[in-house]
Design an enzyme around this catalytic site. Structure first.
Site, mmCIF file in Angstrom:
data_model
loop_
_atom_site.group_PDB
_atom_site.id
_atom_site.type_symbol
_atom_site.label_atom_id
_atom_site.label_comp_id
_atom_site.label_asym_id
_atom_site.label_seq_id
_atom_site.Cartn_x
_atom_site.Cartn_y
_atom_site.Cartn_z
ATOM 1 N N ASP A 10 10.770 -13.392 -5.516
ATOM 2 C CA ASP A 10 10.379 -12.208 -4.762
ATOM 3 C C ASP A 10 11.600 -11.688 -4.011
ATOM 4 O O ASP A 10 12.692 -12.266 -4.094
ATOM 5 C CB ASP A 10 9.227 -12.490 -3.793
ATOM 6 C CG ASP A 10 8.257 -11.305 -3.716
ATOM 7 O OD1 ASP A 10 8.739 -10.160 -3.547
ATOM 8 O OD2 ASP A 10 7.047 -11.517 -3.835
ATOM 9 N N HIS B 152 -1.233 -4.026 -11.076
ATOM 10 C CA HIS B 152 -2.147 -3.042 -10.479
ATOM 11 C C HIS B 152 -1.505 -2.259 -9.336
ATOM 12 O O HIS B 152 -2.041 -1.235 -8.906
ATOM 13 C CB HIS B 152 -3.457 -3.710 -10.037
ATOM 14 C CG HIS B 152 -3.400 -4.414 -8.718
ATOM 15 N ND1 HIS B 152 -4.523 -4.665 -7.967
ATOM 16 C CD2 HIS B 152 -2.367 -4.933 -8.003
ATOM 17 C CE1 HIS B 152 -4.187 -5.299 -6.856
ATOM 18 N NE2 HIS B 152 -2.889 -5.476 -6.861
#
EC number: 2.1.1.-
Length: 398
Positions: free
Chosen positions: A263, A305
């Site tokens: 990340d 998403h």
């Protein structure tokens, strides 16, 4: 039994009979399909017995429920009811420091929304939903949504009118930017606000709620562990935040192989006792090729998403470059929207993804199309048994 969209047209007496028929199956806690059917039929029954005009008017006032719940969270009312219930308004006022009249009015609404139980005049007790609302992970979600999602949704009528009523696809010119008067992307905006980022991370750690975790139903042994090369990474959690998934994986499959969470630097946090088992790699998945090559599985949990198709394609192409054909697997952990009969949570999550960052919840066909464009092929789509639960799209390099 009739389920899906057809059930909403049944007469109330027929729906009640169908609920009675489900009673024996509901005694089995493992019969998840029975629970799904019960929820769908119950909602259909409510829509049949309520007056249409009352439903339509109540909808106009429904935002006050979430906003009042946010105030209740700020005052710690749900936790206080759990700790002291049954508890009277005077006691809640003394414990929270709020005016008693305000307490009464907020708790009246929380009771009608079934978030607490009104056991006597100006007195409330906890239900299982109260206990959920008192959890810090869920409180964090309400705080985050009220600061980012709610303003964006409120701006939607003006935004769509000014932008030709089409879905946003530019992450710097969406509803968050329009509502909050910022040129930052939604994620940059969140990262720039430490308290908001903390709430976001805490909430995402509980994103599945009570829905079954993927490790409980996905065939990990046959799909990941069997045939894995011990010299290569076992799982790379792309955009994995604070490592929730890999921590859970390690607990269930200790010493199964090399685990890597990736990340942005601002998102990664020390893993404490799990740092010996999980590697952390700073990586922006929009920047290009995946740095960890030839892993057995690349996991993307609620990544797709968040993004429009063009951004998803960049992410997928970067991962595909690192995949070993015939060996590496891509696992997209996402809501899979049915072409017909989507549940409340699926539809709500889709609109939330759109207003936050131009993202969307996708159908099976949309996943097939997206993955094909990235040079990947769908092997199988695994669906959760839970109502509104996530599935996993399993893909490999063509």
């Amino acid at each position: 039994m009739t389920v899906g969209s057809q059930v909403v047209h049944d007469e109330p007496t027929i729906l009640i009979a169908k609920l009675h028929a489900l009673e024996p199956r509901l005694k089995d806690k493992n019969d998840h399909q029975a629970r799904k059917e019960c929820l769908r039929i119950s909602k259909a029954l409510t829509s049949q017995v309520e007056e249409p005009d009352n439903v339509a008017v109540s909808l106009a006032f429904s935002p006050v429920i979430a906003l009042s719940a946010r105030v209740a969270i700020d005052l710690n009312l749900f936790a206080l009811v759990v700790q002291h219930g049954p508890v009277a308004s005077a006691s809640l006022a003394a414990l929270s420091g709020a005016e008693e009249l305000l307490i009464i009015r907020i708790m009246r609404l929380m009771s009608t929304a079934h978030l607490v139980e009104e056991t006597a005049a100006r007195t409330w007790s906890a239900t299982r939903i109260t206990k959920a609302m008192a959890r810090e992970e869920i409180a964090a979600g309400h705080r985050f949504n009220s600061q980012v999602v709610v303003p964006a949704i409120q701006s939607a009528p003006d935004f769509f009118r000014e932008n030709g009523y089409s879905c946003p696809t530019d992450t710097r010119k969406g509803l968050v930017q329009y509502a909050l008067k910022t040129e930052q992307t939604a994620f940059d905006y969140i990262i720039s606000n430490p308290s908001m980022l903390k709430d976001f991370n805490l909430f995402m750690g509980n994103a599945m709620g009570a829905r079954k975790f993927w490790l409980d139903w996905f065939p990990v042994q046959s799909k990941i562990l069997d045939g894995a090369d011990p010299e290569k990474a076992l799982i790379v959690d792309v955009g994995g935040g604070r490592g929730h998934d890999l921590i859970a994986f390690h607990k269930q499959f200790p010493n199964a192989g090399r685990l890597v969470v990736e990340d942005l630097p601002a998102v990664l946090e020390p893993l404490g006792e799990f740092s010996a088992f999980i590697e952390q790699v700073e990586h922006d998945f929009l920047s290009g090729e995946q740095p960890v090559k030839g892993a057995r599985a690349y996991l993307c949990h609620h990544i797709m998403h968040d993004w429009p198709d063009s951004y998803c394609l960049r992410i997928l192409e970067g991962i595909a470059l690192a995949m070993t054909p015939g060996y590496s697997k891509l696992l997209l952990h996402e809501i899979i929207v049915p072409e017909q009969g989507a549940c409340d949570f699926q539809a709500q999550s889709d609109i939330t993804a759109m207003v936050c960052n131009g993202g969307m919840e996708r159908t099976k066909q949309q996943f097939h199309t997206l993955l094909k464009a990235a040079g990947l092929s769908v092997v199988q789509i695994w669906e959760s048994a839970d109502e509104g639960g996530d599935g996993i799209v399993e893909a490999m390099k063509v």
